[in-house]
Write a protein that holds these residues in place. Structure first.
Motif, PDB file in Angstrom:
ATOM      1  N   MET A  83       0.853  -1.186   0.000  1.00 42.70           N
ATOM      2  CA  MET A  83       0.000   0.000   0.000  1.00 42.70           C
ATOM      3  C   MET A  83       0.884   1.229   0.000  1.00 42.70           C
ATOM      4  O   MET A  83       1.797   1.355   0.805  1.00 42.70           O
ATOM      5  N   THR A  84       0.593   2.129  -0.930  1.00 43.36           N
ATOM      6  CA  THR A  84       1.256   3.420  -0.988  1.00 43.36           C
ATOM      7  C   THR A  84       0.300   4.433  -0.377  1.00 43.36           C
ATOM      8  O   THR A  84      -0.853   4.532  -0.799  1.00 43.36           O
ATOM      9  N   ILE A  85       0.753   5.165   0.619  1.00 41.74           N
ATOM     10  CA  ILE A  85      -0.091   6.129   1.319  1.00 41.74           C
ATOM     11  C   ILE A  85      -0.178   7.426   0.517  1.00 41.74           C
ATOM     12  O   ILE A  85       0.820   7.922   0.005  1.00 41.74           O
ATOM     13  N   ALA A  86      -1.395   7.977   0.436  1.00 43.25           N
ATOM     14  CA  ALA A  86      -1.624   9.214  -0.314  1.00 43.25           C
ATOM     15  C   ALA A  86      -0.972  10.403   0.380  1.00 43.25           C
ATOM     16  O   ALA A  86      -0.879  10.455   1.610  1.00 43.25           O
ATOM     17  N   LYS A  87      -0.537  11.362  -0.405  1.00 46.46           N
ATOM     18  CA  LYS A  87       0.114  12.564   0.124  1.00 46.46           C
ATOM     19  C   LYS A  87      -0.829  13.330   1.053  1.00 46.46           C
ATOM     20  O   LYS A  87      -0.396  13.860   2.078  1.00 46.46           O
ATOM     21  N   ALA A  88      -2.110  13.374   0.725  1.00 49.81           N
ATOM     22  CA  ALA A  88      -3.081  14.095   1.555  1.00 49.81           C
ATOM     23  C   ALA A  88      -3.139  13.512   2.970  1.00 49.81           C
ATOM     24  O   ALA A  88      -3.202  14.260   3.949  1.00 49.81           O
ATOM     25  N   LEU A  89      -3.077  12.191   3.082  1.00 53.80           N
ATOM     26  CA  LEU A  89      -3.106  11.538   4.398  1.00 53.80           C
ATOM     27  C   LEU A  89      -1.804  11.804   5.148  1.00 53.80           C
ATOM     28  O   LEU A  89      -1.827  12.119   6.343  1.00 53.80           O
ATOM     29  N   LYS A  90      -0.673  11.726   4.460  1.00 60.16           N
ATOM     30  CA  LYS A  90       0.613  12.013   5.087  1.00 60.16           C
ATOM     31  C   LYS A  90       0.644  13.438   5.627  1.00 60.16           C
ATOM     32  O   LYS A  90       1.086  13.683   6.758  1.00 60.16           O
ATOM     33  N   ASP A  91       0.179  14.384   4.813  1.00 61.00           N
ATOM     34  CA  ASP A  91       0.183  15.780   5.215  1.00 61.00           C
ATOM     35  C   ASP A  91      -0.733  16.032   6.409  1.00 61.00           C
ATOM     36  O   ASP A  91      -0.405  16.823   7.298  1.00 61.00           O
ATOM     37  N   SER A  92      -1.892  15.362   6.455  1.00 65.66           N
ATOM     38  CA  SER A  92      -2.822  15.573   7.569  1.00 65.66           C
ATOM     39  C   SER A  92      -2.265  14.989   8.868  1.00 65.66           C
ATOM     40  O   SER A  92      -2.524  15.537   9.954  1.00 65.66           O
ATOM     41  N   VAL A  93      -1.487  13.910   8.778  1.00 63.07           N
ATOM     42  CA  VAL A  93      -0.897  13.317   9.983  1.00 63.07           C
ATOM     43  C   VAL A  93       0.271  14.161  10.485  1.00 63.07           C
ATOM     44  O   VAL A  93       0.437  14.357  11.683  1.00 63.07           O
ATOM     45  N   ASN A  94       1.067  14.691   9.559  1.00 59.67           N
ATOM     46  CA  ASN A  94       2.247  15.455   9.931  1.00 59.67           C
ATOM     47  C   ASN A  94       1.957  16.938  10.227  1.00 59.67           C
ATOM     48  O   ASN A  94       2.873  17.688  10.531  1.00 59.67           O
ATOM     49  N   GLY A  95       0.717  17.319  10.133  1.00 57.39           N
ATOM     50  CA  GLY A  95       0.359  18.700  10.495  1.00 57.39           C
ATOM     51  C   GLY A  95       0.343  19.550   9.368  1.00 57.39           C
ATOM     52  O   GLY A  95       0.471  20.451   8.835  1.00 57.39           O
TER      53      GLY A  95
END
Length: 95
Positions: A83-95
């Motif tokens: 699974m490749t995680i979407a950039k939108a999800l990464k950005d929301s987790v990292n602030g």
């Protein structure tokens, strides 16, 4: 680290988001899981917008080592689900 959400908790939260009963939410979740499983098993990929992409990748034959005995042996080629995680999800987790 927080405890992972259980299926029961996920169905309850999904029912609340959908303004539906838990039975309908559970059926929707089961249908989505079945669709993803069928598509990935057939060699395809599924993109969940805002979450990521689930796909199957083939691994070649390789030499591996048993950590208990140190013995090396040849492992046959196989497939693995990634699974490749979407950039939108990464950005929301990292602030």
């Amino acid at each position: 680290m927080a405890k992972p959400m259980t299926k029961t908790q996920l169905v309850a939260a999904l029912a609340e988001e959908m303004d539906a009963d838990k039975k309908a939410a559970g059926a929707a979740l089961d249908a989505i899981c079945a669709l993803i499983t069928r598509e990935v098993a057939a060699g395809g990929a599924v993109t969940l917008p805002g979450v990521g992409k689930i796909y199957c990748r083939e691994r070649p034959e390789r030499m591996v080592r048993n950590p208990a005995t140190g013995e090396q042996f040849k492992k046959e080629a196989d497939k693995v689900v990634k699974m490749t995680i979407a950039k939108a999800l990464k950005d929301s987790v990292n602030g």
